[in-house]
Design an enzyme around this catalytic site. Structure first.
Site, PDB file in Angstrom:
ATOM      1  N   ASP A   1     -10.180 -17.569  12.614  1.00 56.60           N
ATOM      2  CA  ASP A   1     -11.177 -17.778  11.577  1.00 56.60           C
ATOM      3  C   ASP A   1     -11.459 -19.267  11.502  1.00 56.60           C
ATOM      4  O   ASP A   1     -10.653 -20.069  11.954  1.00 56.60           O
ATOM      5  CB  ASP A   1     -10.618 -17.390  10.200  1.00 56.60           C
ATOM      6  CG  ASP A   1     -10.449 -15.905  10.057  1.00 56.60           C
ATOM      7  OD1 ASP A   1     -10.929 -15.182  10.936  1.00 56.60           O
ATOM      8  OD2 ASP A   1      -9.830 -15.489   9.061  1.00 56.60           O
TER       9      ASP A   1
ATOM     10  N   ASP B   1      -8.127 -12.078   7.344  1.00 59.33           N
ATOM     11  CA  ASP B   1      -7.695 -12.142   5.952  1.00 59.33           C
ATOM     12  C   ASP B   1      -8.172 -10.966   5.109  1.00 59.33           C
ATOM     13  O   ASP B   1      -7.523 -10.599   4.154  1.00 59.33           O
ATOM     14  CB  ASP B   1      -8.094 -13.476   5.317  1.00 59.33           C
ATOM     15  CG  ASP B   1      -9.534 -13.846   5.610  1.00 59.33           C
ATOM     16  OD1 ASP B   1     -10.326 -12.937   5.897  1.00 59.33           O
ATOM     17  OD2 ASP B   1      -9.875 -15.033   5.561  1.00 59.33           O
TER      18      ASP B   1
ATOM     19  N   ASP C   1     -10.415  -6.544   8.231  1.00 59.40           N
ATOM     20  CA  ASP C   1      -9.854  -7.145   9.441  1.00 59.40           C
ATOM     21  C   ASP C   1      -8.661  -6.353   9.974  1.00 59.40           C
ATOM     22  O   ASP C   1      -8.220  -6.568  11.095  1.00 59.40           O
ATOM     23  CB  ASP C   1      -9.384  -8.582   9.165  1.00 59.40           C
ATOM     24  CG  ASP C   1     -10.556  -9.531   8.974  1.00 59.40           C
ATOM     25  OD1 ASP C   1     -11.661  -9.198   9.447  1.00 59.40           O
ATOM     26  OD2 ASP C   1     -10.369 -10.594   8.351  1.00 59.40           O
TER      27      ASP C   1
HETATM   28  P1  ATP Z   1     -14.122 -17.203   8.361  1.00 64.04           P
HETATM   29  O1  ATP Z   1     -13.143 -17.281   7.233  1.00 64.04           O
HETATM   30  O2  ATP Z   1     -14.006 -15.987   9.176  1.00 64.04           O
HETATM   31  O3  ATP Z   1     -14.299 -18.461   9.112  1.00 64.04           O
HETATM   32  P2  ATP Z   1     -16.203 -17.284   6.460  1.00 64.04           P
HETATM   33  O4  ATP Z   1     -15.271 -17.315   5.323  1.00 64.04           O
HETATM   34  O5  ATP Z   1     -17.086 -18.441   6.704  1.00 64.04           O
HETATM   35  O6  ATP Z   1     -15.542 -16.927   7.773  1.00 64.04           O
HETATM   36  P3  ATP Z   1     -17.369 -14.976   5.259  1.00 64.04           P
HETATM   37  O7  ATP Z   1     -16.413 -15.120   4.155  1.00 64.04           O
HETATM   38  O8  ATP Z   1     -17.602 -13.691   5.918  1.00 64.04           O
HETATM   39  O9  ATP Z   1     -17.076 -15.983   6.384  1.00 64.04           O
HETATM   40  O10 ATP Z   1     -18.747 -15.560   4.739  1.00 64.04           O
HETATM   41  C1  ATP Z   1     -19.932 -15.436   5.469  1.00 64.04           C
HETATM   42  C2  ATP Z   1     -21.085 -16.053   4.722  1.00 64.04           C
HETATM   43  O11 ATP Z   1     -21.281 -15.354   3.505  1.00 64.04           O
HETATM   44  C3  ATP Z   1     -20.854 -17.486   4.324  1.00 64.04           C
HETATM   45  O12 ATP Z   1     -21.319 -18.357   5.314  1.00 64.04           O
HETATM   46  C4  ATP Z   1     -21.695 -17.627   3.070  1.00 64.04           C
HETATM   47  O13 ATP Z   1     -23.037 -17.893   3.399  1.00 64.04           O
HETATM   48  C5  ATP Z   1     -21.619 -16.257   2.462  1.00 64.04           C
HETATM   49  N1  ATP Z   1     -20.563 -16.185   1.440  1.00 64.04           N
HETATM   50  C6  ATP Z   1     -19.227 -16.386   1.599  1.00 64.04           C
HETATM   51  N2  ATP Z   1     -18.559 -16.211   0.454  1.00 64.04           N
HETATM   52  C7  ATP Z   1     -19.473 -15.885  -0.478  1.00 64.04           C
HETATM   53  C8  ATP Z   1     -19.415 -15.571  -1.863  1.00 64.04           C
HETATM   54  N3  ATP Z   1     -18.274 -15.541  -2.537  1.00 64.04           N
HETATM   55  N4  ATP Z   1     -20.560 -15.292  -2.487  1.00 64.04           N
HETATM   56  C9  ATP Z   1     -21.737 -15.303  -1.822  1.00 64.04           C
HETATM   57  N5  ATP Z   1     -21.864 -15.594  -0.545  1.00 64.04           N
HETATM   58  C10 ATP Z   1     -20.760 -15.876   0.147  1.00 64.04           C
END
Ligand code: ATP
Length: 879
Positions: free
Chosen positions: A332, A611, A615
């Protein structure tokens, strides 16, 4: 008297009624009241499987085929009235059992401590604030907050539920998740139909929930059916299991060979039966690797502890071997490669672009140029589940750091927070990538949405889509994580997803900095040097992902495949791309499973981090599934083989290093034991077959086995990592134990043992020494060779003639000093001389024996250098 609070049939009563009966309120208990109830009800723990008592554990040490063989030998020896020999054999058996017992106890304690590190936590409301507490500290009346991926910490009556479903297989056997709601159900409903309840030990698979604790510990449904927590895991890995199997076959073959030898010596060699029998017992005991299983178990336990010190907690032991052999790590981004300490650094609204200063989560910083960001800030605050708290002068987040950063931003933009009431929420899900809330504040009902720009911009009306996509893209290319925020007025109590599509008013974009972890940059370069490819799989935007990948130092940061690209590729095309592409963006958890499968199909051994709940399949499928200890969900942790206590990529690299070390040490233990045993026993076998006088007597061979087998071999369990461990390519997963290299080593060492022992023996006989002295010298030669062999084995991949190699470890020197002292005692102390039939060896001859060991060491070291040289030039040629 204090009374215990309890509640009958909470599932069939209205939530308010349950709150009242338990003397609780939606703001949670006070900490004093929680402490009082904890006193009364006891900790929220299930009874654990009772570990075996010490007596049973000690007796279990004797339950081993190799030991049975030895016990039979001891009995027969006793019948033949060879008391000394019998004593030595029994001493061997006892020494093995004692060492096994002590070390197994330590290993179990280590595993138990590690299980303690994985103890569950729960998010509760106490004193009106959201906080994280130990799962064991929950009491009836507590208000618990749950989200997808959490394990339910106690039996809960639901007070609030949004899109909630739970998997209750451990309780009801039903593996399909059950939808949950807050309304009461019929009193006689079966457990699986009580939809207003969440049961301790089950998993939340989707949605969010607020629940009132109605039962804890043994009083929960799971506690009542008396289900015990997972018992003690046996300490084994594929290599150890293979070795156990091999050792059993080997013992069987040794027994047959021993019988043949007895037959030959008696009928062909016309030796005395009693004497011949003792010789055969000596040979068998020397040849059987009875100490091996215990030493291998200890090696694993040492490895588990070493990994825990480096923040990698082993949940399933086979992972120790698997992690050492991985050839690609899929990780990640957020929190693993980056710090996950976010700050909003930029915002852009239809009014203009703004820069925001300030560090951490402190609500202090300036917005330049000045402008009206009030609506953007309000959206950031309301569409948010986190909380900020000032503790010891530090601003900390409870909840998602990104949301914490949004709260800090809202305060910087001077957004006040009067009491808003939330009516409905669509929780964030990495599949739809947005979150929506319906709140009422100052009498106005509004829906706020935040999420990935591509997703949110599509929901907005009346904006220049291309322009805003380009702006989001530009922010992402600076490595910022970009969110879009939007709002619309609401009428009802619930969010209708149809109201979102096309009906929102766009408020603006925010860009968050999440700097790379410096130690992750170093760890990525270590992995690349170790021949391990590192791939980033993230839900973030392609531009952000590529920018961070370049800063982290991935091998190929510029080519990015998105989730949409992956959906277009079929399995064959994917298999072609997956090896060379290092950055995968805008992926959903389902893509992780496809990627693992494709990488494995290309013959790679894959470590995968995760996480979220979704997954879990990819973690199970990976050769080494790694869950995040801090931000990871319980679901991911249960599916994983390893859990990272600090969520840090550097800990994965450290685990690989430790995994390689453990595997090397297991191989070292084997590579030391097998040739040593072969050498010891062949010396006697050859003498019998050739009709010569025995260079060592039966009781002497038993003695050597007693003092060396467990001591010298055991030292190898504690070997530190060899110097070049992380500059070697990963080993093949399917490598057998008996590689041609090991077989050759066994043959070579056994042959050199024979040459040295017979050499010294015939030298002594030629000089006219008495037989007993010649035998004493031969026995000491064997021990000296074993010690030199130990120093050789400590470095199977590099040279043994470095200062570090000679200096050794404390354990190595303790065992060497102990064995040497024991040898001096049996050689020079009269009463031991009588028992073992030894004679004092003249100093000059003693030095000769040691010189013999040095020559032996030089020969095998030269052979190794030639071999390593050949492999090196070989691999250069193939490269
Ligand atoms: P990784 O942890 O796998 O690197 P990530 O945490 O960036 O990935 P996700 O959590 O799937 O990936 O988030 C993907 C996208 O969703 C983010 O880039 C953001 O634009 C949006 N996002 C993440 N968290 C939130 C939230 N709590 N509320 C709204 N949008 C969110």
């Amino acid at each position: 008297m204090r009374s215990a609070v309890s509640l009958e049939n909470p599932h069939s009563r209205p939530a308010e009624d349950c709150l009242a009966s338990l003397d609780a309120c939606p703001r949670g208990l006070t900490s004093q009241e929680a402490a009082r109830r904890l006193d009364l009800h006891g900790p929220n723990r299930l009874p654990e499987a009772r570990p075996r008592g010490p007596v049973m554990r000690f007796l279990a040490q004797f339950h081993n085929v190799l030991i049975y063989v030895l016990i039979v030998a001891a009995v027969v020896t006793g019948v033949l009235e060879h008391w000394v020999d019998m004593g030595v054999i029994l001493a061997v058996v006892l020494a093995n059992a004692v060492i096994g017992f002590i070390q197994e106890g330590r290993a179990e304690a280590a595993m138990a401590a590690i299980r303690g590190m994985l103890a569950p936590h729960a998010t509760v409301l106490r004193d009106g604030v959201r906080q994280t507490v130990d799962g064991a500290a929950l009491v009836p009346g507590d208000i618990v907050l749950l989200e997808a991926g959490d394990k339910v910490p106690a039996d809960l009556r639901l007070l609030g539920a949004h899109g909630l479903a739970a998997q209750e297989a451990i309780l009801t056997g039903e593996s399909v998740p059950v939808a949950k709601e807050t309304g009461p159900v019929a009193p006689e409903a079966a457990l699986g139909d009580r939809r207003s309840m969440l049961w301790s030990g089950t998993l939340v698979t989707s949605g969010t929930a607020t629940g009132l604790v109605v039962a804890t510990g043994r009083a929960t449904e799971i506690g009542r059916i008396g289900k015990l927590l997972a018992g003690v895991e046996t300490l084994t890995t594929p290599l150890v299991a293979q070795m156990d199997h091999f050792a059993r076959w080997l013992s069987f073959l040794i027994l047959i060979a021993a019988a043949l030898l007895l037959f030959y010596g008696y009928f062909v060699g016309h030796r005395d039966f009693g004497e011949m029998f003792m010789v055969v017992v000596g040979v068998a005991v020397a040849a059987i690797p009875e100490g091996l299983p215990a030493v291998m178990t200890i090696t694993l336990a040492v490895g588990v502890q070493a990994m825990a010190r480096r923040n990698a907690i082993v949940r399933r032991l086979p992972a120790i071997e698997a992690i050492g052999s991985v050839s690609v790590i899929c990780t990640d981004k957020t929190g693993t490669l980056t710090r996950n300490e976010m700050v909003v650094a930029a915002a852009e609204t239809p009014e203009g672009a703004f820069a925001i200063s300030g560090e951490g989560y402190a609500p202090e910083g300036r917005i330049t140029p000045e402008g009206d960001l009030a609506r953007l800030a309000r959206a950031a605050r309301l569409c948010n589940d986190a909380a900020l708290a000032l503790r010891d002068g530090m601003w900390l987040v409870e909840g998602d750091p990104m949301e914490g950063a949004l709260l800090a931003f809202a305060r910087k933009a001077a957004d006040a927070a009067p009491g808003a009431v939330r009516h409905d929420v669509i929780p964030f899900d990495s599949r739809h990538r947005f979150m929506a809330v319906l709140t009422e504040e100052d009498g106005a009902r509004l829906i706020h949405v935040k999420g990935a720009p591509e997703r949110v911009l599509r929901m907005c009306k009346g904006i220049a889509l291309d322009h805003w996509h380009a702006r989001a893209e530009a922010m992402a290319h600076q490595g910022l994580r970009v969110l879009a925020l939007a709002e619309r007025p609401a009428t009802g109590d619930a969010i209708d997803p149809r109201d979102l599509e096309g009906g929102l008013e766009f408020l603006g974009l925010v860009g968050l900095i999440d700097p790379p972890r410096p130690e992750a940059i170093a760890a990525v370069s270590d992995c690349l040097a170790a021949g391990i490819r590192v791939k980033m799989i993230t839900g973030d935007h392609a531009g952000t992902a590529a920018a961070i990948a370049a800063r982290i130092g991935l091998a190929n940061p510029s080519r990015v495949l998105t989730g949409a690209d992956l959906d277009r590729l079929d399995e064959a095309q994917l298999a072609l791309e997956v090896v060379s592409v290092d950055v995968f963006a805008r992926t959903s958890p389902e893509h992780k499973l496809r990627l693992v499968t494709a990488l494995q199909a290309s013959g790679l051994s894959v470590a995968m981090t995760g996480d979220g709940v979704n997954d879990a399949p990819a973690l199970k499928r990976a050769d080494a599934g790694i869950a995040m200890g801090r931000k990871g969900s319980e679901a991911a942790k249960e599916a994983a083989d390893l859990v990272l206590a600090d969520d840090n990529f550097a800990s994965i690299a450290a685990a690989v290093r430790e995994g390689r070390t453990v595997y090397d040490n297991l191989r070292k233990v084997i590579s030391w034991t097998l040739p040593t045993n072969a050498g010891e026993s062949l010396v006697v076998v050859l003498a019998v077959l050739a009709g010569l006088s025995l260079p060592v007597t039966a009781v002497q061979i038993l003695w050597i086995n007693l003092i060396t087998a467990v001591t010298l071999g055991l030292a190898l369990a504690f070997e530190p990592t060899e110097a070049g461990t992380m500059s070697r390519p990963p080993r093949r997963r399917d490598m057998p134990i008996l590689t041609s290299g090991l077989v050759w080593h066994v043959v070579l060492v056994a042959f050199l043992f024979l040459a040295a022992v017979f050499g010294i023996f015939s030298y002594a006989i030629d000089r006219g020494y008495p037989l007993a002295l010649a035998q004493t010298m031969a026995m000491n030669t064997l021990v000296v060779l074993e010690i030199f062999h130990l120093f050789f084995i400590r470095n199977i991949h590099g040279t043994s003639l470095t200062w570090a190699a000679v200096r050794g470890t404390r354990v190595v020197w303790i065992v060497v000093v102990a064995v040497t002292a024991a040898q001096l005692a049996v050689t020079y102390l009269p009463f031991l001389q009588r028992i073992l039939g030894t004679e004092a060896v003249p100093i000059a001859d003693g030095l000769l024996i040691i010189a013999m060991g040095a020559v032996f060491f030089a020969l095998i070291e030269i052979e190794k250098q030639i071999r390593l040289g050949l492999t090196r030039s070989d691999s250069r040629r193939t490269a």
